[in-house]
Design a protein around this motif. Structure first.
Motif, PDB file in Angstrom:
ATOM      1  N   VAL A 143       0.835  -1.206   0.000  1.00  0.00           N
ATOM      2  CA  VAL A 143       0.000   0.000   0.000  1.00  0.00           C
ATOM      3  C   VAL A 143       0.872   1.260   0.000  1.00  0.00           C
ATOM      4  CG1 VAL A 143      -1.707   1.315   1.337  1.00  0.00           C
ATOM      5  CG2 VAL A 143      -1.989  -1.155   1.029  1.00  0.00           C
ATOM      6  N   SER A 153       0.047   4.994  -7.923  1.00  0.00           N
ATOM      7  CA  SER A 153      -1.357   5.279  -8.235  1.00  0.00           C
ATOM      8  C   SER A 153      -1.414   6.552  -9.063  1.00  0.00           C
ATOM      9  CB  SER A 153      -2.173   5.436  -6.949  1.00  0.00           C
ATOM     10  OG  SER A 153      -1.620   6.439  -6.105  1.00  0.00           O
ATOM     11  N   THR A 162      -6.389   3.122  -2.913  1.00  0.00           N
ATOM     12  CA  THR A 162      -6.606   1.720  -2.546  1.00  0.00           C
ATOM     13  C   THR A 162      -6.724   1.567  -1.031  1.00  0.00           C
ATOM     14  OG1 THR A 162      -5.494   0.907  -4.515  1.00  0.00           O
ATOM     15  CG2 THR A 162      -5.640  -0.617  -2.656  1.00  0.00           C
ATOM     16  N   VAL A 217      -7.285  -1.673   1.919  1.00  0.00           N
ATOM     17  CA  VAL A 217      -7.117  -3.122   2.029  1.00  0.00           C
ATOM     18  C   VAL A 217      -7.557  -3.591   3.419  1.00  0.00           C
ATOM     19  CG1 VAL A 217      -5.462  -5.031   1.908  1.00  0.00           C
ATOM     20  CG2 VAL A 217      -5.167  -3.046   0.427  1.00  0.00           C
ATOM     21  N   PHE A 223      -9.765  -6.063  -1.350  1.00  0.00           N
ATOM     22  CA  PHE A 223      -9.287  -4.841  -1.987  1.00  0.00           C
ATOM     23  C   PHE A 223     -10.467  -3.908  -2.247  1.00  0.00           C
ATOM     24  CE2 PHE A 223      -6.220  -8.103  -2.922  1.00  0.00           C
ATOM     25  CZ  PHE A 223      -4.998  -7.456  -2.784  1.00  0.00           C
ATOM     26  N   GLU A 267     -11.563   0.390  -3.305  1.00  0.00           N
ATOM     27  CA  GLU A 267     -11.147   1.694  -3.797  1.00  0.00           C
ATOM     28  C   GLU A 267     -12.030   2.751  -3.144  1.00  0.00           C
ATOM     29  OE1 GLU A 267      -8.678   2.972  -6.241  1.00  0.00           O
ATOM     30  OE2 GLU A 267      -7.869   1.141  -5.333  1.00  0.00           O
ATOM     31  N   SER A 286      -8.523   4.345 -11.246  1.00  0.00           N
ATOM     32  CA  SER A 286      -8.711   3.752  -9.921  1.00  0.00           C
ATOM     33  C   SER A 286      -8.647   2.232 -10.004  1.00  0.00           C
ATOM     34  CB  SER A 286     -10.057   4.202  -9.333  1.00  0.00           C
ATOM     35  OG  SER A 286     -10.409   3.447  -8.203  1.00  0.00           O
ATOM     36  N   THR A 332      -5.099   1.221 -10.436  1.00  0.00           N
ATOM     37  CA  THR A 332      -4.403   1.316  -9.146  1.00  0.00           C
ATOM     38  C   THR A 332      -4.674   0.080  -8.307  1.00  0.00           C
ATOM     39  OG1 THR A 332      -4.468   3.734  -9.151  1.00  0.00           O
ATOM     40  CG2 THR A 332      -4.273   2.665  -7.012  1.00  0.00           C
ATOM     41  N   SER A 333      -5.926  -0.319  -8.229  1.00  0.00           N
ATOM     42  CA  SER A 333      -6.285  -1.517  -7.460  1.00  0.00           C
ATOM     43  C   SER A 333      -5.587  -2.742  -8.021  1.00  0.00           C
ATOM     44  CB  SER A 333      -7.800  -1.722  -7.469  1.00  0.00           C
ATOM     45  OG  SER A 333      -8.147  -2.870  -6.701  1.00  0.00           O
ATOM     46  N   HIS A 339      -1.998  -2.981  -6.953  1.00  0.00           N
ATOM     47  CA  HIS A 339      -1.899  -3.428  -5.558  1.00  0.00           C
ATOM     48  C   HIS A 339      -2.140  -4.935  -5.444  1.00  0.00           C
ATOM     49  CE1 HIS A 339      -2.085   0.858  -4.631  1.00  0.00           C
ATOM     50  NE2 HIS A 339      -1.688   0.553  -3.413  1.00  0.00           N
ATOM     51  N   GLN A 340      -3.124  -5.412  -6.186  1.00  0.00           N
ATOM     52  CA  GLN A 340      -3.418  -6.848  -6.174  1.00  0.00           C
ATOM     53  C   GLN A 340      -2.216  -7.645  -6.651  1.00  0.00           C
ATOM     54  OE1 GLN A 340      -7.049  -7.306  -8.521  1.00  0.00           O
ATOM     55  NE2 GLN A 340      -7.864  -5.478  -7.535  1.00  0.00           N
ATOM     56  N   TRP A 365     -15.990   3.088   0.494  1.00  0.00           N
ATOM     57  CA  TRP A 365     -15.030   2.073   0.041  1.00  0.00           C
ATOM     58  C   TRP A 365     -15.761   1.083  -0.859  1.00  0.00           C
ATOM     59  CZ3 TRP A 365     -11.158  -0.015   4.204  1.00  0.00           C
ATOM     60  CH2 TRP A 365     -10.493   1.063   4.815  1.00  0.00           C
TER      61      TRP A 365
END
Length: 200
Positions: A37, A42, A49, A51, A99, A101, A124, A127-128, A131-132, A169
């Motif tokens: 994170v 991003s 993001t 989590v 996850f 956003e 967005s 970005t997610s 992270h994944q 979220w």
């Protein structure tokens, strides 16, 4: 991490059967998530993001909620197969990473940068996804297997209520993980020449 970067990239695969044996500590998982994170890029440095990591009983609750919702949508016969898939391949692991956003962040960017307004929801998602991938690869490097699931929006309300998730979220994906019980099958790779163009 004992694996090199490319060993990790090549080894990361979807694993659907794992045990809940704690190959690494919960503290190590927490550190992986925090580092991901903190350091994953991003768009516009939005840092949108969010989590949530679920272990033990919380992990089981998530998949119980999922089964409750799926039971409403499938026949009794179909549900037996679904139940087996969830219980033996998703709920059987060490934990699950959720996850999200933050839509307030996305909306703020849309308001502040109207020229790019239509792009921010798409960025967005990018970005997610980053992270994944970073977390998935990090789990692989630690000897853990994972897969990426998308039972949202079916489970959104139950998740929001159970773990006090803010309304802004938006749930994007679920990543169950654990100690792999077997090796994944051979991955089919389509022709690289049809997918890559190089000009020198």
């Amino acid at each position: 991490m004992s694996k090199s970067f490319w060993e990790t990239v090549k080894g990361r695969r979807s694993i659907y059967g794992f045990s809940n044996e704690k190959v690494v500590s919960e503290d190590r998982i927490e550190q992986i998530v925090k580092d991901a994170v903190k350091y994953t890029p991003s768009a516009f440095n939005s840092q949108s993001t969010r989590v949530v990591v679920l272990f033990d009983e919380n992990n089981r609750k998530l998949w119980d909620f999922t089964l409750e919702e799926l039971k409403k949508l499938t026949s009794e016969e179909q549900f037996e197969g679904t139940k087996a898939k969830v219980n033996n391949g998703l709920a059987s692991g060490y934990g699950t990473i959720l996850f999200f956003e933050d839509q307030n962040v996305v909306k703020g960017l849309m308001d502040n940068f109207p020229l790019y307004k239509d792009n921010f929801p798409v960025w967005s998602e990018h970005t997610s996804a980053m992270h994944q991938y970073v977390i998935w690869a990090a789990l692989e490097a630690e000897g853990l297997g994972a897969s990426l699931q998308h039972y949202n929006p079916l489970i959104d309300q139950a998740v929001q209520k159970e773990w006090n998730i803010p309304e802004n979220w938006k749930l994007v994906a679920q990543m169950p993980f654990g100690k792999p019980l077997g090796e994944p099958g051979e991955k089919e790779i389509s022709d690289l020449d049809a997918r890559i163009k190089i000009y020198k």
